[in-house]
Design a protein around this motif. Sequence first.
Motif, short mmCIF file in Angstrom:
data_model
loop_
_atom_site.label_atom_id
_atom_site.label_comp_id
_atom_site.label_asym_id
_atom_site.label_seq_id
_atom_site.Cartn_x
_atom_site.Cartn_y
_atom_site.Cartn_z
N THR A 1 12.44 1.84 -20.65
CA THR A 1 11.39 0.88 -20.99
C THR A 1 11.78 0.00 -22.17
OG1 THR A 1 10.32 2.65 -22.21
CG2 THR A 1 9.45 2.15 -20.01
N ALA B 1 13.68 -3.14 -23.52
CA ALA B 1 14.10 -4.37 -22.84
C ALA B 1 15.62 -4.45 -22.72
CB ALA B 1 13.56 -5.60 -23.59
N ARG C 1 16.51 -2.20 -19.82
CA ARG C 1 16.15 -2.80 -18.53
C ARG C 1 17.19 -3.84 -18.12
NH1 ARG C 1 11.40 -6.67 -17.19
NH2 ARG C 1 12.03 -6.87 -15.01
N ASP D 1 7.51 7.04 -20.01
CA ASP D 1 6.36 6.34 -19.46
C ASP D 1 6.62 6.11 -17.98
OD1 ASP D 1 4.38 4.56 -18.79
OD2 ASP D 1 4.42 3.56 -20.74
N ASP E 1 4.86 5.41 -15.32
CA ASP E 1 4.31 4.26 -14.58
C ASP E 1 5.22 3.05 -14.76
OD1 ASP E 1 2.16 5.72 -13.78
OD2 ASP E 1 0.77 4.91 -15.30
N GLU E 2 5.59 2.81 -16.00
CA GLU E 2 6.47 1.68 -16.29
C GLU E 2 7.82 1.89 -15.65
OE1 GLU E 2 6.01 -1.24 -18.04
OE2 GLU E 2 3.92 -0.67 -17.83
N ALA F 1 7.93 1.00 -12.08
CA ALA F 1 7.96 -0.45 -11.86
C ALA F 1 9.37 -0.99 -12.09
CB ALA F 1 6.96 -1.15 -12.80
N LYS G 1 10.37 -5.39 -28.10
CA LYS G 1 9.08 -5.03 -28.70
C LYS G 1 9.26 -4.37 -30.06
CE LYS G 1 8.10 -0.64 -26.12
NZ LYS G 1 9.31 -0.40 -25.30
#
Lengths: 453, 246
Positions: B12, B14, B17, B36, B38-39, B42, B190
Amino acid sequence: MPEPVKNQPVAGWGRYPVHECREYRPEKRRSIGDILGERAQPNYIARGLGRSYGDTAINEGGGVISCLRLDRMLGFDEATGVLHCEAGVSFSTIIDVFLPRGYFIPVTPGTKLISIGGAIANDVHGKNHHRDGSFGHSLIEFELQLPSGEIINCSREQNAEIFWATVGGIGLTGIILTAKFRLRKVPSGFVTVDYLKTKDLDGVLSAIHESDATYQYSMAWVDCLASGRSLGRSVLMRGNHVGPGGLPAAKRSDPFNMGGRFSPTLPFDFPQFALNPLSIRAFNVVFYALSPGGQGVITDCDRYFFPLDSIHHWNRMYGKRGFVQYQVTVPTAEVQAIVEILQAVAKSGKASFLAVLKKFGQGNEGLLSHPIEGFTLTLDFAVNDRLAPFLRELDKTVLKHNGRLYLAKDAVMTPETFRAMYPRWEEYKALRQRIDPDNLLSSSLSRRVGLTP
Amino acid sequence: MSARGVVVIGATSAIARAVAQQFAAGGCAVIVAARDQDENEAIAADLRVRYGVEGHAFAWDAEAFDTHGAFVARCIETLGDRLEGVVLCSGYMAEQKAAQGDWSLARRMIDVNYSASVSVLERFAAHFEVRRSGFLCVVSSVAGDRGRQSNYLYGSTKAALSIWCEGLRNRLYPAGVHVVTVKPGFVDTKMTWGTVPFAASPEAAAKAILKAIDKKKNVVYVPWFWRYIMLIIRHVPEWQFKKMKM
Ligand SMILES: Cc1cc2nc3c(=O)[nH]c(=O)nc-3n(C[C@H](O)[C@H](O)[C@H](O)COP(=O)(O)OP(=O)(O)OC[C@H]3O[C@@H](n4cnc5c(N)ncnc54)[C@H](O)[C@@H]3O)c2cc1C
Ligand SMILES: NC(=O)c1ccc[n+]([C@@H]2O[C@H](COP(=O)([O-])OP(=O)(O)OC[C@H]3O[C@@H](n4cnc5c(N)ncnc54)[C@H](OP(=O)(O)O)[C@@H]3O)[C@@H](O)[C@H]2O)c1
């Protein structure tokens, strides 16, 4: 932990106006709810790639929520061509990923640097509006996070009222999280383009009338400095997708490869003097003279649909003070308005680099969606002290002819003008009152036109 | 089926990713690991849709040490011989002032940045060492190059991580297993949003990371000029450094 925020001046693509905002850029879906719930700012507005020209995606003294890091593609259905992705995904990425697989976006504006959220919130249109409608047409459903924090699904069947308030709803109904929409199967990455130069406005209008039905894409560039008998002289550019068989032999084996493209950057603001009626006249004359005439010109999708994207920061061309784009749409029967506007522009000597004319097909049920059946004309004006009064005069012409300005471009319209142009504003405002009683969503534009306090 | 595969831990982030995307763009199967889930799902879906590669989302919590063994085994089982290497991007930075007065925050930095990295990567290292191939790429930080009053709790965990990488590189060299230490300066994520004056994009950072792996670099600064910034900072004599406000 408070959500990280950055205080900075933010503007639209026209770089006018520029407002101090508190910008958030969540990297997780859940953070949107956290930001809204935190209420650290008086209000918030979502932002995509900031390609709206005016103040719809900025929020003076308030929160701006950039959706660009929420850009995951979540699913693609080969059978139906339906893409499911987050709102921060850009058209550019979709084209990179799907054009090689034979799909294109069904409706694209003149830039591919826009997000899905922005495409929905402005219900964007493209050169094929007369055939295919606006982006809302290919949109199946989306997830919307309401100001209350609740996440709902919206489609034509489910929460239809909110669906149609959000399509073209300039971000004031909630934050769009994900969307599903159809991609279009195309036979190659190329378009065959037929050019037609017309001597005057009548010429282009009748050509549009006669030939739009046979072209998927159609728009005209208008020399807006031509006056008198040449008023409205244009280059009409009409196109259709072309199959591999229609391509030059060298491209047939790899029909989706558009090849590279030279993309320079405009490194600094043009000084004020660089942009004067003379230089723009010269540009218009040269553009008109040099436009390729001819039929069946094979052009790749990038060059055909997004000619300006190849110059990064082309918006610096209008100098430090920025520029305003003025896009007006009038019903078909009121085409006289286009004549009056072009006359006013020609007379004022207010230069517009490019003026674009297009015929729209029918509009949709979006409460604030811009397109209505008729003609749309787009002009650029550099910002200076004399601009506002000039635009107010143009507004009068537009109103007289039952026309409307496109909110994605607007930076100057007054509340009275807005209400007259978008008669369904009351329905919109009533719905907003229901889902956002505290006005947690608000933008510089919504306050300017009186949609939020 | 992809012939190659990698594991990206702390997906998660950046930076992570972008690393996962660039590997997937090159045709690699990717396991993304994050707490996480859920993230993470995705992120894995995105890899599958965009690049048509295998994308798996495995749950991984840095602080749940007793789960690390099973996690590593599952990664190895899933990718088998295709597993080329691991990129570890997980990290945690608490605000220095807050962490000074709150041991739980300081401890979490030690746990996530150092202990968990060692716990999980030693297991991959053992596998690669036996197999005699593979790479381990560890995202540390320039903050570990010198202790500064504004960030030394975080910095010291990264310093420990960088030193551990050095030793591991030394140990695995004969086995043909390569260890890359990545020291980012400011990257636009972030973690830094709103707090730093300039930052490299995660995509640019990821590009530099993939290049460092490909070229078997030992220690890379990202962007490269941070090597020189840190060279200067490291060379300020301690008697003077202690008086500075940094
Ligand atoms: C060169 C150029 C050519 C253009 N040509 C056309 C054209 O031919 N046709 C056309 O229709 N438009 C055109 N536009 C305008 C552009 O397509 C629209 O302004 C579009 O909405 C920009 O998308 P964006 O992602 O940049 O959104 P932004 O400008 O960042 O935001 C636009 C609106 O979307 C809202 N929004 C963004 N993300 C979300 C979200 N996740 N949830 C809720 N609301 C959200 C914002 O609040 C704002 O109201 C052009 C623009 C440029 C620069
Ligand atoms: N950005 C910079 O300028 C910069 C500079 C130097 C070094 N770095 C390093 O680069 C790496 C990536 O950081 P980033 O900037 O991308 O910031 P980030 O988004 O905060 O990334 C940190 C990652 O570590 C994960 N993590 C934290 N605690 C965890 C836990 N207990 N269990 C599992 N995962 C955990 C985070 O997961 P969650 O999303 O669930 O929190 C996230 O995926 C970090 O190691 C960081 O120290 C960054």
